[in-house]
Design a protein around this motif. Sequence first.
Motif, mmCIF file in Angstrom:
data_model
loop_
_atom_site.group_PDB
_atom_site.id
_atom_site.type_symbol
_atom_site.label_atom_id
_atom_site.label_comp_id
_atom_site.label_asym_id
_atom_site.label_seq_id
_atom_site.Cartn_x
_atom_site.Cartn_y
_atom_site.Cartn_z
ATOM 1 N N UNK A 63 -14.782 10.936 13.518
ATOM 2 C CA UNK A 63 -15.475 10.837 12.358
ATOM 3 C C UNK A 63 -14.173 11.349 10.987
ATOM 4 N N UNK A 64 -13.737 11.802 10.921
ATOM 5 C CA UNK A 64 -12.785 12.770 10.625
ATOM 6 C C UNK A 64 -12.535 11.587 9.069
ATOM 7 N N UNK A 65 -11.853 10.504 9.844
ATOM 8 C CA UNK A 65 -11.572 9.574 8.926
ATOM 9 C C UNK A 65 -11.899 7.849 9.003
ATOM 10 N N UNK A 66 -12.261 7.396 8.187
ATOM 11 C CA UNK A 66 -12.451 6.162 8.277
ATOM 12 C C UNK A 66 -11.959 4.849 8.143
ATOM 13 N N UNK A 67 -11.897 3.897 9.365
ATOM 14 C CA UNK A 67 -10.811 2.673 9.575
ATOM 15 C C UNK A 67 -10.531 2.026 8.035
ATOM 16 N N UNK A 68 -11.954 1.799 7.494
ATOM 17 C CA UNK A 68 -11.912 1.091 6.162
ATOM 18 C C UNK A 68 -11.412 1.410 5.457
ATOM 19 N N UNK A 69 -10.845 2.264 5.113
ATOM 20 C CA UNK A 69 -10.856 3.526 3.753
ATOM 21 C C UNK A 69 -8.979 2.593 3.795
ATOM 22 N N UNK A 71 -5.604 2.675 1.289
ATOM 23 C CA UNK A 71 -4.833 3.916 0.866
ATOM 24 C C UNK A 71 -4.273 3.005 -0.366
ATOM 25 N N UNK A 72 -3.466 3.559 -1.320
ATOM 26 C CA UNK A 72 -2.586 2.894 -2.415
ATOM 27 C C UNK A 72 -1.641 2.916 -1.221
ATOM 28 N N UNK A 73 -0.730 2.038 -1.968
ATOM 29 C CA UNK A 73 1.065 2.293 -1.520
ATOM 30 C C UNK A 73 1.456 1.525 -2.514
ATOM 31 N N UNK A 74 2.698 2.861 -3.335
ATOM 32 C CA UNK A 74 2.702 2.368 -4.381
ATOM 33 C C UNK A 74 4.385 2.505 -4.433
ATOM 34 N N UNK A 75 4.784 1.651 -4.739
ATOM 35 C CA UNK A 75 6.366 1.392 -4.858
ATOM 36 C C UNK A 75 7.415 2.734 -5.187
ATOM 37 N N UNK A 76 8.135 3.098 -4.783
ATOM 38 C CA UNK A 76 8.900 4.333 -5.126
ATOM 39 C C UNK A 76 8.142 5.580 -4.496
ATOM 40 N N UNK A 77 6.854 5.773 -3.778
ATOM 41 C CA UNK A 77 6.241 6.540 -3.729
ATOM 42 C C UNK A 77 6.065 6.171 -1.949
ATOM 43 N N UNK A 78 6.019 5.805 -1.418
ATOM 44 C CA UNK A 78 6.195 5.573 0.205
ATOM 45 C C UNK A 78 7.285 4.601 0.173
ATOM 46 N N UNK A 92 2.290 -3.148 -6.101
ATOM 47 C CA UNK A 92 1.598 -1.638 -5.364
ATOM 48 C C UNK A 92 0.974 -2.453 -4.683
ATOM 49 N N UNK A 93 -0.022 -1.706 -3.103
ATOM 50 C CA UNK A 93 -0.455 -2.304 -2.153
ATOM 51 C C UNK A 93 -2.407 -1.603 -1.903
ATOM 52 N N UNK A 94 -2.913 -1.985 -1.920
ATOM 53 C CA UNK A 94 -3.900 -1.527 -1.085
ATOM 54 C C UNK A 94 -4.378 -1.599 0.007
ATOM 55 N N UNK A 95 -4.232 -1.356 1.402
ATOM 56 C CA UNK A 95 -4.363 -1.519 2.453
ATOM 57 C C UNK A 95 -5.009 -0.068 2.994
ATOM 58 N N UNK A 111 6.956 2.459 7.039
ATOM 59 C CA UNK A 111 6.508 2.535 5.350
ATOM 60 C C UNK A 111 4.653 2.692 6.012
ATOM 61 N N UNK A 112 4.181 2.287 6.737
ATOM 62 C CA UNK A 112 3.024 2.061 7.275
ATOM 63 C C UNK A 112 2.558 3.548 7.743
ATOM 64 N N UNK A 113 4.012 3.312 8.704
ATOM 65 C CA UNK A 113 3.385 4.375 9.195
ATOM 66 C C UNK A 113 3.199 5.723 8.598
ATOM 67 N N UNK A 114 4.376 5.846 7.884
ATOM 68 C CA UNK A 114 4.318 6.998 6.496
ATOM 69 C C UNK A 114 3.108 7.011 5.797
#
Length: 300
Positions: A63-69, A71-78, A92-95, A111-114
Amino acid sequence: MNTESLLRDLREELDDGGLRGSFLVRDLHTGQEIGLDADLEFPSASLVKVPLAAATFERIRRGELDGATRLDVEPGRVTTPGPAGLARFRHPARVAIDDLLYLSVAVSDGTAADALFALTPPAEVTRMLREWGIDGVSVRHDTAELADTPAERFEPGEVHLAHALAIRAGTAGRGHPVSQLDVSRASAGSARAYVALLEALWRPSEIDPGVAARTRDLMAHNLLRQRLTPDFGSDATKWSSKTGTLLNLRHEIGVAEHADGQVFAVGALTESRVPAAIQPEAEILMARVARTMRDHLRSR
């Protein structure tokens, strides 16, 4: 042929092909195994995405994380480079976390792993492995560090120079000036250690059954199947696996579930002495060695 003679021949075959490796095949029902330098450690490269997935699923279970949450993955950030996945996105992607897990393992998307490592850092993944009784696999950094190697500083036509550096600069004690290739600084493990992880995911263990099942499912859908799959996958065998590649390192771990009920965990971690990025012959050779060991064990 007896086991000692077989292993001697396989070692010579690997050496003739310019490879050194750590191999282990274990029957998950009987515990019988056959290994070749099974305790020799190598930097893990993308193999760490398997324990990362298991650790993330465990945090979802708690319950520490929710699989449905999402996350914003911005070019240049990850920005972990990669041949496929989010690293190739232009916008940008929200995954969702669940989908990042799929991308990380099945597509080996760094990128997903990070993005997942940002939630569960490497030290926490290692701590959870120890809780589960997996002592030989250490996760020490995210996958972004795998991109910061000498290969990134050479022009495409000069990549062989980076491989030559990787091959020649190592020490007898497995140290290396390139930190990602130094087993004391990089995420690392041996064939035996990764087979222990596979056994914990496929057999009753300290890992929650639901967590293990979800991790197995991701490995079953691995899209990178050019390495061991040709020798292990068939209509009568389900092959679930994960590859790892970094400079002159080529690895794969996986489990072969045969229609007759036999189940074998396989760890094949290798380094090449040939300074070339593309080596299909090396992948054919490592697969043949692993399959020969499996066949020998299966015939006992």
